[in-house]
Design a protein around this motif. Structure first.
Motif, PDB file in Angstrom:
ATOM      1  N   GLU A 129       0.875  -1.175   0.000  1.00 18.06           N
ATOM      2  CA  GLU A 129       0.000   0.000   0.000  1.00 18.06           C
ATOM      3  C   GLU A 129       0.905   1.215   0.000  1.00 18.06           C
ATOM      4  OE1 GLU A 129      -3.914   0.284   2.396  1.00 18.06           O
ATOM      5  OE2 GLU A 129      -2.555   1.680   3.395  1.00 18.06           O
ATOM      6  N   VAL A 130       0.693   2.110  -0.938  1.00 16.67           N
ATOM      7  CA  VAL A 130       1.586   3.255  -1.116  1.00 16.67           C
ATOM      8  C   VAL A 130       0.827   4.545  -0.837  1.00 16.67           C
ATOM      9  CG1 VAL A 130       2.905   4.559  -2.817  1.00 16.67           C
ATOM     10  CG2 VAL A 130       3.017   2.070  -2.820  1.00 16.67           C
ATOM     11  N   ALA A 131       1.447   5.418  -0.022  1.00 21.26           N
ATOM     12  CA  ALA A 131       0.867   6.753   0.191  1.00 21.26           C
ATOM     13  C   ALA A 131       1.333   7.640  -0.950  1.00 21.26           C
ATOM     14  CB  ALA A 131       1.322   7.316   1.534  1.00 21.26           C
TER      15      ALA A 131
ATOM     16  N   PRO B 168       0.740  10.867  -3.891  1.00 17.87           N
ATOM     17  CA  PRO B 168       0.352  12.273  -3.737  1.00 17.87           C
ATOM     18  C   PRO B 168      -1.166  12.510  -3.777  1.00 17.87           C
ATOM     19  CG  PRO B 168       2.157  12.071  -5.312  1.00 17.87           C
ATOM     20  CD  PRO B 168       1.717  10.681  -4.985  1.00 17.87           C
TER      21      PRO B 168
ATOM     22  N   LEU C  95      -4.061   7.053  -1.071  1.00 14.33           N
ATOM     23  CA  LEU C  95      -3.436   5.746  -0.900  1.00 14.33           C
ATOM     24  C   LEU C  95      -3.753   4.854  -2.085  1.00 14.33           C
ATOM     25  CD1 LEU C  95      -4.307   5.131   2.865  1.00 14.33           C
ATOM     26  CD2 LEU C  95      -2.100   5.844   1.925  1.00 14.33           C
TER      27      LEU C  95
ATOM     28  N   PRO D 245      13.491  14.228  -9.506  1.00 15.74           N
ATOM     29  CA  PRO D 245      14.023  15.390  -8.777  1.00 15.74           C
ATOM     30  C   PRO D 245      15.355  15.077  -8.098  1.00 15.74           C
ATOM     31  CG  PRO D 245      11.751  14.898  -8.087  1.00 15.74           C
ATOM     32  CD  PRO D 245      12.202  13.785  -8.971  1.00 15.74           C
TER      33      PRO D 245
ATOM     34  N   ASN E 221      16.115  16.078  -5.249  1.00 16.86           N
ATOM     35  CA  ASN E 221      15.823  15.748  -3.848  1.00 16.86           C
ATOM     36  C   ASN E 221      15.737  14.236  -3.647  1.00 16.86           C
ATOM     37  OD1 ASN E 221      15.588  18.485  -3.420  1.00 16.86           O
ATOM     38  ND2 ASN E 221      13.344  18.504  -3.405  1.00 16.86           N
ATOM     39  N   TYR E 222      15.258  13.527  -4.683  1.00 18.33           N
ATOM     40  CA  TYR E 222      15.154  12.069  -4.583  1.00 18.33           C
ATOM     41  C   TYR E 222      16.529  11.456  -4.337  1.00 18.33           C
ATOM     42  CZ  TYR E 222      14.830   7.195  -5.977  1.00 18.33           C
ATOM     43  OH  TYR E 222      14.936   5.829  -5.997  1.00 18.33           O
TER      44      TYR E 222
ATOM     45  N   ASP F  65      17.888  12.097  -0.910  1.00 17.06           N
ATOM     46  CA  ASP F  65      17.237  11.209   0.057  1.00 17.06           C
ATOM     47  C   ASP F  65      17.742   9.773  -0.082  1.00 17.06           C
ATOM     48  OD1 ASP F  65      15.048  10.624   2.034  1.00 17.06           O
ATOM     49  OD2 ASP F  65      14.316   9.400   0.367  1.00 17.06           O
TER      50      ASP F  65
ATOM     51  N   ASP G   1      20.641   8.854  -1.067  1.00 16.65           N
ATOM     52  CA  ASP G   1      21.960   8.843  -0.432  1.00 16.65           C
ATOM     53  C   ASP G   1      21.797   8.709   1.085  1.00 16.65           C
ATOM     54  OD1 ASP G   1      24.687   9.089   0.028  1.00 16.65           O
ATOM     55  OD2 ASP G   1      24.581  11.292   0.070  1.00 16.65           O
ATOM     56  N   ALA G   2      20.908   9.503   1.658  1.00 21.69           N
ATOM     57  CA  ALA G   2      20.720   9.458   3.111  1.00 21.69           C
ATOM     58  C   ALA G   2      20.192   8.088   3.546  1.00 21.69           C
ATOM     59  CB  ALA G   2      19.754  10.561   3.543  1.00 21.69           C
TER      60      ALA G   2
ATOM     61  N   ALA H  99      22.590   5.003   0.933  1.00 24.96           N
ATOM     62  CA  ALA H  99      24.021   5.235   0.734  1.00 24.96           C
ATOM     63  C   ALA H  99      24.607   4.350  -0.360  1.00 24.96           C
ATOM     64  CB  ALA H  99      24.771   5.023   2.061  1.00 24.96           C
TER      65      ALA H  99
ATOM     66  N   PRO I 155       5.483   7.115  -5.797  1.00 22.26           N
ATOM     67  CA  PRO I 155       5.037   8.505  -5.599  1.00 22.26           C
ATOM     68  C   PRO I 155       5.906   9.525  -6.342  1.00 22.26           C
ATOM     69  CG  PRO I 155       5.021   7.315  -3.511  1.00 22.26           C
ATOM     70  CD  PRO I 155       5.702   6.415  -4.505  1.00 22.26           C
ATOM     71  N   ILE I 156       7.184   9.228  -6.483  1.00 16.05           N
ATOM     72  CA  ILE I 156       8.072  10.117  -7.249  1.00 16.05           C
ATOM     73  C   ILE I 156       7.577  10.196  -8.693  1.00 16.05           C
ATOM     74  CG2 ILE I 156      10.453  10.459  -8.048  1.00 16.05           C
ATOM     75  CD1 ILE I 156      10.216  10.558  -5.022  1.00 16.05           C
TER      76      ILE I 156
ATOM     77  N   ALA J  28       4.161  12.102  -8.943  1.00 16.35           N
ATOM     78  CA  ALA J  28       4.325  13.558  -8.855  1.00 16.35           C
ATOM     79  C   ALA J  28       4.915  14.097 -10.154  1.00 16.35           C
ATOM     80  CB  ALA J  28       5.210  13.917  -7.660  1.00 16.35           C
TER      81      ALA J  28
END
Lengths: 631, 631
Positions: free
Chosen positions: B481-483, B485, B488, B551, B553-554, B557, B559-560, B563, B619-620, B623
């Motif tokens: 189940e994916v949240a 944009p 759900l 994006p 930003n993806y 994230d 990387d965070a 890694a 979701p990426i 969007a």
């Protein structure tokens, strides 16, 4: 008039700011992407946002660009969230998590977000010992502090080892780092039935953030409850004013921030949802200050104009097209109404019986008959209108002829106009705008309007309930769920203490599709009151009113279930009258056919203390209306 | 060919009868009124119905008339239900209940319903002592028996004192009346996690009735679970073949009856729901006989043609309009496909790379691009088609040119055509209907079709999953189940053991409205496989494929969170490639823009044992598709 309402009135672009703690909203509350969410929050009047990480990650805007957009919109970024599964029994995981946190601190610096929400871990390797969690969080707090950032720790209701605010607070207390504080979320606390009174003794400056959500009372897995069923404050079952009172008593002075998600909001127009959200916060501030005067100063509550007492339904206005107008007029006549009186300047008729007044508005552009407006009698129409406006109700423009009464009106979320009328308006008030009503009806014993029933657009049921309740000063009076022929239907009646104004809202539990019977259960209706239902039914039948056929099977079942006296049963069967019983008394009622578009009438008699709406009989009515429509 | 499939094929009006115990359905399973429900059940092929009391009570048809209609439709009335709250500690209530029962026996006589379902009481005055309940039920059984009727007693999972089948059986045993037996309902038994094995030792002739329902595994109040979330057998989480096996082992020979309600079925087209329901029963009969050979004779199972092994995806056919055709052709070319080959007689192109074959059908009438058909390679296309037909799949008419391959096809619930193709059809099979494909593409390393992803119409998600699974012999492979944009999204992948055929179904958890962003998350797509995703992405970018922008930003994230090695991260970022990890391995993938209508492409590489679909990245993509559509 307070600063707040002055501002509300004065800001032309719809932006509204309040005194006291900032009203904030998590971007996860709103549907869409940041491009949709940020303007929606700003235009509604929020002062701050929590940035939900997935919203940022899927956005083409770099964090610095998000910061600029928020600045342009006059939105502060209060929080970045969530950071999950931080503590760990495994050193290499902890180190990876500290690295992950450093990367997120980078993002926060670019965003200008001062605070990171860390929620308690659900990972299999989550730490059990609170001293060890405290030690790991201390490390995190140190890293944040070195960069001028802060971290707040929240106990998820389903956290593996930390799932109460008492435990999260004990951890924060032991971690004892100035950059580490607590985040409190009413959902996580109230869903576990923790006693929120203990919050009041937490030092206020250690509560770094407050998230507010309401919820219906459900017995289910708390994660699913949270994921699918949160509601804005005042739309659920919890005592959020008391909860907020404890937090304010503790000395919390940060933002009041909404974190609410449910299956409906996730799909709804974010601009509307944001207005609904802010209204819920305004009503919560009012209720908190009322119930907790010591917190009044802290809430920074501007006095909303109090809701004046209501005297009853002044009128219901139906928008009619040519096709339905004749059928509705015939039905009103057969139900014993006098009319038509006509408006001095508008294409509006009035039909009257007792205190029941039905306006028929034949202005062009009406597609099908529907309930266009409700008039409520209030002790102070101007104060009612000011209150409505303060609660973000759109004020409707009125065109007034010379010497006509001034009537303030606002638009409810379902599109119905709500007019605020002076009681006893016969000579000087709005009724004097109509020519006298010819006494042409015979009278059938109808004394007034008992209730108005409005089927709600699916996305706006909870919004509408909160709107009618807080704008008009009503309370939730009665609720039910009915298994109807075309799906389950939720009902909620809101009413004033004296039951002079009753508004019944209903919605299908699932949004209706178009594949099968769209709209068949969606009519709206006006229910008139009588003191002698059988006599009214007899008169209406004799006059040829288009009353709904009730199946014989219903009466056989009624006999089996309630065993009414045989003579009564015979009359009910003859007249097509339905019966319900509750602990307080009995309810007799009958329905008309759908008279065009979405509109039908009901006539009801309350015997003894019956306080419901005969919902048990609604499926009978829906099946009969379906037969009528199928023809 | 068995009697059953002969009958299935032979009955021209769509009525299908099976050997062995009758297939029945409770009218409460279907939306609408009796006028809708009875024909729906009959046309689908059910042999009997349970009449749900509220359906009768709201019907204009007298019970005798219902009896006649059912006779005309060749439906037996197997049960009348429910009779609630019978036993009582208060004598006057018991007497009222006996009077109520007498009235219901009157109705049953007129209906020709031989059996009344009495469920355990939830009333405050319910009897606690089982001997006393037995005694009161004995009285009821006597009254029924005197009229040639029978009563079956069912333990509701939320009954006040009786909520297990063991207890209800003990009561029936002690009551010891020939007209009183047991009703077993899989929902009430399995929802309480009772061990159904004990059922096998109940004397079969004392089991008067069997109701079957499946359900998803949910942690929630069992009454709400029952009311909102039941599913047809095979659509939930329970082992219904084992359950049915125990009941048949006991010697039960009565109808197999479905009693299923949920928020979706209550609103869905009853004609379609009835077909879905009967398919679920047929599949249940097959599974039960397979797992429990001793019960085979009792189930009266006709051998459905077994599902032949599948070799893989033969092709995907896209319906294209003029606008989208050019964009799709450009995209295929840039992705390295060869083409077009053309069909001998139809306006269909073929584009090929490795084992991936995409057909573009430009037949007029297409509104927008969409996935029109799937071809699956099966070891025995004729057997696959017979099985599909036996499972109530509508067989599609085919227009075949001279010397063209015969391809059997059926329509799936979502409207997609499913073709059964011979593997290795290069020379003699369906591929020989196409002119050879010019080798014009450069080749980008695509080796075949990994999966096809189909967004389902809201009302038919569970139906579709059951359909694809039981018709093609697939299994539930992966769910999430994916949240997203815009709300759900539920995902379910069905696949064969060898993962040659993977079909991904998705649906929004709540029906989408039209107010806000309708359809934005609803595209369908084909995912191609490659063994070197970075090389494929590089080639596609170089050739100008319309790849989706991911994006920055993806990647920050990513990387965070994960890694990845810095060089890999750089390549991913450069190429717009996404990464996911599960316990088994890694997943690299990229998406194209929406190419018109509802269609886009994905290219994926599975590394190690990764067995998911990168849903965390969906979701990426959503969007980004929204930006594309808006921008």
């Amino acid at each position: 008039m307070t600063v707040w309402t002055e501002q509300a009135g004065a800001v032309p672009d719809g932006r509204r700011r309040v005194a006291g703690p900032r009203n904030s909203i998590a971007t996860v509350c709103l549907s869409g992407t940041l491009e949709d969410k940020l303007p929606a929050a700003a235009v509604a009047g929020f002062g701050g946002v929590e940035i939900f990480e997935p919203d940022l990650v899927s956005s083409p805007w770099a964090p610095g660009e998000v910061r600029e957009r928020c600045a342009d919109l006059d939105l502060s970024i209060d929080l970045y969230q969530p950071f999950r599964d931080f503590d760990s029994t495994r050193q290499e995981v902890l180190e990876a998590n500290l690295r992950r946190a450093d990367r997120k601190f980078d993002v926060m610096e670019q965003l200008g977000a001062p605070l990171l929400l860390v929620c308690s871990s659900v990972a299999p390797h989550a730490v059990h010992e609170i001293d060890r969690i405290a030690e790991q969080l201390h490390q995190l707090g140190s890293r944040a502090g070195e960069r001028g950032l802060r971290v707040c720790y929240e106990a998820l209701a389903w956290g593996r080892h930390v799932n109460t605010y008492e435990r999260s607070w004990e951890i924060v207390r032991r971690a004892d780092h100035p950059a580490l504080g607590l985040c409190l979320d009413s959902f996580h606390i109230l869903s576990r039935r923790s006693d929120p009174a203990g919050i009041a003794s937490i030092p206020g400056q250690k509560i770094f953030f407050l998230q507010l959500a309401d919820a219906p009372r459900l017995e289910m897995d708390v994660l699913q409850w949270s994921r699918h069923h949160r509601l804005f404050p005042g739309q659920g079952a919890w005592d959020l004013p008391a909860f907020l009172g404890h937090v304010l008593t503790a000395g919390y002075t940060g933002p009041l921030s909404l974190e609410v998600f449910n299956d409906v909001f996730r799909q709804s127009d974010p601009a509307r949802a944001a207005v609904d959200a802010l209204r819920s916060l305004l009503a919560l501030r009012e209720a908190t200050a009322r119930e907790l005067p010591v917190a009044r100063a802290r809430v920074g509550l501007p006095d909303l104009p109090a809701a004046p007492p209501l005297a009853g339904h002044a009128f219901v206005e139906l928008g009619v097209d040519d096709d339905s107008a004749a059928r509705i007029v015939d039905a009103l006549r057969a139900l014993g109404f006098d009319g038509p009186g006509t408006h001095r300047s508008k294409p509006v008729q009035i039909w009257r019986q007792g205190a029941a007044r039905v306006l028929l508005n034949g202005a062009p552009g009406q597609n099908e008959a529907s309930i266009a407006a409700l008039g409520v009698e209030t002790a102070d129409p101007a104060a009612s209108a000011r209150r409505a406006q303060a609660l973000l109700a759109p004020v409707l423009p009125r065109i007034r002829g010379p010497a006509e009464a001034e009537l303030a009106a606002v638009a409810a979320p379902d599109g119905t106009s709500v007019f605020f009328c002076q009681p006893s308006a016969e000579s000087s008030g709005w009724l004097s705008d109509f020519t006298p009503t010819p006494a042409e009806g015979s009278g059938a014993g109808i004394t007034g309007i008992d209730h108005v029933a409005l089927t709600q657009p699916f996305d706006h049921f909870d919004e509408a309930a909160l709107f009618y309740r807080c704008v008009l000063g009503l309370r939730n009076q009665h609720s039910s769920e009915v298994a109807a022929p075309f799906g389950l239907v939720r009902n909620l009646a809101v009413a004033d203490q004296a039951r002079g104004v009753r508004i019944c809202l209903s919605v299908s539990v699932l949004r209706r599709g178009t594949e099968w019977q769209p709209r068949v259960t969606d009519p709206q209706h006006v229910a008139f009151a009588t003191d002698d239902l059988l006599a009214t039914a007899r008169a209406a039948r004799a006059a040829g009113a288009p009353l709904l056929d009730v199946p014989n099977n219903y009466y056989d079942d009624l006999d089996a279930r309630l065993a009414p006296p045989p003579a009564l049963l015979t009359s009910l069967r003859e007249l097509g009258v339905l019966l319900d019983r509750d602990a307080g008394g009995e309810f007799l009622h009958f329905y008309t056919e759908v008279l065009g578009g979405r509109v039908f009438f009901e006539v009801v008699q309350r015997i003894g203390g019956y306080d419901g709406y005969g919902e048990t009989n609604a499926p009978i009515r829906m099946a009969a209306h379906r037969r009528q429509r199928r023809g």
